[in-house]
Design a protein around this motif. Structure first.
Motif, PDB file in Angstrom:
ATOM      1  N   VAL A 235       8.752  -3.021   3.186  1.00 28.45           N
ATOM      2  CA  VAL A 235       9.046  -3.147   1.758  1.00 28.45           C
ATOM      3  C   VAL A 235       9.662  -1.853   1.234  1.00 28.45           C
ATOM      4  O   VAL A 235      10.676  -1.858   0.532  1.00 28.45           O
ATOM      5  N   ALA A 236       9.060  -0.721   1.585  1.00 27.11           N
ATOM      6  CA  ALA A 236       9.529   0.576   1.097  1.00 27.11           C
ATOM      7  C   ALA A 236      10.967   0.860   1.510  1.00 27.11           C
ATOM      8  O   ALA A 236      11.695   1.551   0.796  1.00 27.11           O
ATOM      9  N   ALA A 237      11.379   0.314   2.637  1.00 27.52           N
ATOM     10  CA  ALA A 237      12.752   0.548   3.105  1.00 27.52           C
ATOM     11  C   ALA A 237      13.792  -0.041   2.161  1.00 27.52           C
ATOM     12  O   ALA A 237      14.973   0.334   2.224  1.00 27.52           O
TER      13      ALA A 237
ATOM     14  N   ALA B  31       7.822   4.180  -7.130  1.00 28.56           N
ATOM     15  CA  ALA B  31       8.880   3.917  -6.152  1.00 28.56           C
ATOM     16  C   ALA B  31       8.639   2.603  -5.421  1.00 28.56           C
ATOM     17  O   ALA B  31       9.587   1.849  -5.145  1.00 28.56           O
ATOM     18  N   MET B  32       7.377   2.295  -5.100  1.00 27.26           N
ATOM     19  CA  MET B  32       7.075   1.032  -4.425  1.00 27.26           C
ATOM     20  C   MET B  32       7.378  -0.149  -5.342  1.00 27.26           C
ATOM     21  O   MET B  32       7.815  -1.216  -4.875  1.00 27.26           O
TER      22      MET B  32
ATOM     23  N   GLY C 191      15.279   4.856   0.379  1.00 27.92           N
ATOM     24  CA  GLY C 191      14.599   4.647   1.645  1.00 27.92           C
ATOM     25  C   GLY C 191      13.098   4.847   1.531  1.00 27.92           C
ATOM     26  O   GLY C 191      12.568   5.195   0.473  1.00 27.92           O
ATOM     27  N   ALA C 192      12.406   4.624   2.656  1.00 29.51           N
ATOM     28  CA  ALA C 192      10.948   4.687   2.662  1.00 29.51           C
ATOM     29  C   ALA C 192      10.421   6.064   2.289  1.00 29.51           C
ATOM     30  O   ALA C 192       9.335   6.194   1.702  1.00 29.51           O
ATOM     31  N   ASP C 193      11.166   7.113   2.601  1.00 25.34           N
ATOM     32  CA  ASP C 193      10.696   8.459   2.280  1.00 25.34           C
ATOM     33  C   ASP C 193      10.560   8.658   0.776  1.00 25.34           C
ATOM     34  O   ASP C 193       9.773   9.499   0.323  1.00 25.34           O
ATOM     35  N   ALA C 194      11.320   7.916   0.004  1.00 21.44           N
ATOM     36  CA  ALA C 194      11.226   8.025  -1.455  1.00 21.44           C
ATOM     37  C   ALA C 194       9.944   7.384  -1.978  1.00 21.44           C
ATOM     38  O   ALA C 194       9.551   7.647  -3.121  1.00 21.44           O
ATOM     39  N   VAL C 195       9.319   6.525  -1.164  1.00 26.67           N
ATOM     40  CA  VAL C 195       8.088   5.856  -1.561  1.00 26.67           C
ATOM     41  C   VAL C 195       6.862   6.646  -1.117  1.00 26.67           C
ATOM     42  O   VAL C 195       5.967   6.936  -1.923  1.00 26.67           O
ATOM     43  N   PHE C 196       6.823   6.999   0.138  1.00 25.30           N
ATOM     44  CA  PHE C 196       5.640   7.662   0.686  1.00 25.30           C
ATOM     45  C   PHE C 196       5.741   9.169   0.470  1.00 25.30           C
ATOM     46  O   PHE C 196       5.990   9.955   1.382  1.00 25.30           O
ATOM     47  N   THR C 197       5.509   9.559  -0.788  1.00 22.75           N
ATOM     48  CA  THR C 197       5.674  10.959  -1.181  1.00 22.75           C
ATOM     49  C   THR C 197       4.392  11.760  -1.081  1.00 22.75           C
ATOM     50  O   THR C 197       4.425  12.984  -1.174  1.00 22.75           O
TER      51      THR C 197
ATOM     52  N   SER D  26       0.834  -1.195   0.000  1.00 24.25           N
ATOM     53  CA  SER D  26       0.000   0.000   0.000  1.00 24.25           C
ATOM     54  C   SER D  26       0.870   1.246   0.000  1.00 24.25           C
ATOM     55  O   SER D  26       1.913   1.297   0.646  1.00 24.25           O
ATOM     56  N   THR D  27       0.408   2.267  -0.693  1.00 23.89           N
ATOM     57  CA  THR D  27       1.137   3.537  -0.710  1.00 23.89           C
ATOM     58  C   THR D  27       0.317   4.691  -0.158  1.00 23.89           C
ATOM     59  O   THR D  27       0.862   5.762   0.094  1.00 23.89           O
TER      60      THR D  27
END
Length: 419
Positions: free
Chosen positions: A55-57, A77-78, A62-68, A37-38
């Motif tokens: 997963v995003a890590a 990104a995910m 890192g995860a911040d690049a996914v949860f934008t 999930s995003t």
């Protein structure tokens, strides 16, 4: 027993994902529930074994690049993060995923990264259309969801239940690999090079001997069981060559008999069975022994006659069947094809030989046949010979590609590159 990974957006499709995961577990197969999930990953955290944040890590940023906060960039990104996550796991016995167009595009790249033979089932609302962008050269089984993946109903329960049991059966009872100790040889084939490939395959199945009773009419391809090698035949339809090279890159093919390079003609001229620009690159990277030839480079493939592009209206065509129209390549096109092949051959790092069948390159390219054009063939052969740096690795064989003598030359060359 290996684990079945059930992957999806658990924030929006938890009921459906939980349904298939429970069926797989009930069949006695271990399950790992993975959330991608995003938008609202916290909502799904309690329902999964691997949360979206974990997963995003795995994304390089890192995860911040996914949860934008932006759905489009987050999904892209995910996708990257899931590929890194899944290929890092050492217990993946199979993967099942559910999704619409977005979910399908998110999960299938990670599926394609897994080795051929690892079970992969994608239940998708877009599985009744063009699935090539999702499947690629892999062995993903796409199952049409029929109804949208938006709750459980009398239809979705049957479709999802079938998918769950398909994966559970494949993970619990993997196919035997009794031939794993036999060297695998990748062979490319088209209908118009079938006699050549059949003769070569039969001899390989008998241990690669010299003597043969000639070609044959078997158009089935496949692999043999009786000899010292395992011949894997690939239909040269664009995806066939790509699939062979995926196996080469995965270390699952030990040598290549690329007798039918017709996909290159489609790539350069604009046919519908085109190779990608990276054709032969996996062979170059791995250095596997390689024997190539010019099979079916006399033709470019299109659909029905009605689909032939207008710019080719005055060209020589042959209606192979109501769904396939073949167009003869010209002197200029063959020269360009030969130059392209020479460039790729120069990049090969392992032992290789390339055979030129002077009597014709397909069943349609022989005296009395509609595509017989010695001038076009000569342009092809001369461009290859002139373009390669190691001229002694290009051999002119005074026979048609489907003659038994050409099969003899192929087997001799194959033994030579492995010496």
């Amino acid at each position: 027993m290996a684990t079945a990974y059930v992957i999806g957006t658990y924030d929006t499709k938890s009921d459906e994902l939980r349904f298939v995961a429970d069926l797989i577990a009930a069949a006695g197969v271990g399950v790992c529930r993975v959330d991608v999930s995003t938008q609202d990953p916290d909502r799904a955290a309690a329902q999964v074994d691997v949360g979206a944040a974990e997963v995003a890590a795995h994304h390089p940023g890192g995860a911040d690049a996914v949860f934008t906060g932006d759905r489009g960039s987050a999904v892209v990104a995910m996708t990257s993060a899931l590929r890194a996550f899944l290929t890092a796991r050492d217990d993946v016995g199979g993967v099942l995923a559910l999704g619409g167009s977005g979910g399908t595009a998110l999960v299938t790249p990670a599926m394609r990264d897994l080795p051929v033979g690892v079970p992969k089932v994608m239940v998708s609302t877009v599985a009744s259309g063009d699935t090539a962008p999702y499947v690629g050269a892999s062995d993903i089984a796409m199952l049409h969801a029929v109804t949208d993946i938006a709750g459980l109903n009398r239809i979705s329960r049957r479709v999802l239940g079938n998918a769950a049991h398909m994966l559970a059966g494949a993970v619990a009872a993997p196919a035997p690999s009794a031939q794993a100790d036999r060297p695998a040889v990748g062979v490319t084939m088209f209908g118009v090079t079938t006699p050549c490939v059949t003769a070569v395959r039969e001899r390989l199945d008998r241990g690669g001997g010299d003597n043969s009773d000639g070609g044959g009419s078997d158009d089935s391809g496949g692999s043999g069981d009786g000899g010292d090698v395992d011949a894997l035949v690939f239909h040269a339809t664009g995806s066939g060559g790509a699939s062979m090279e995926k196996l080469v890159g995965s270390g699952l093919i030990d040598s290549v008999l690329d007798l039918t390079t017709t996909e290159v003609a489609d790539l350069l001229v604009g046919g519908v069975m085109a190779a990608c620009e990276d054709r032969l690159d996996a062979i170059a990277r791995t250095g596997v022994p390689y024997v190539g030839s010019c099979g079916a480079l006399d033709m470019v493939n299109f659909g029905s006659v009605a689909t032939l592009p207008e710019r080719f209206a005055d060209r020589l065509i042959y209606e192979h069947n109501p769904a396939v129209t073949l167009m003869r390549t010209t002197v200029e096109e063959n020269r360009a094809i030969g130059q392209w092949l020479a460039r790729k051959l120069n990049a090969l790092t392992g032992p290789w030989l390339f055979l030129l069948p002077l009597g014709g390159v397909s069943a349609l390219d022989a005296p009395g046949q509609p595509f017989h054009d010695p001038a076009a063939d000569t342009a092809l052969f001369d461009a290859i010979t002139a373009g390669v740096r190691a001229a002694d690795r290009v051999r002119r064989v005074p026979h048609h590609i489907n003659d038994p003598e050409f099969a003899d030359a192929v087997l001799a060359a194959w033994r030579e590159v492995q010496a």
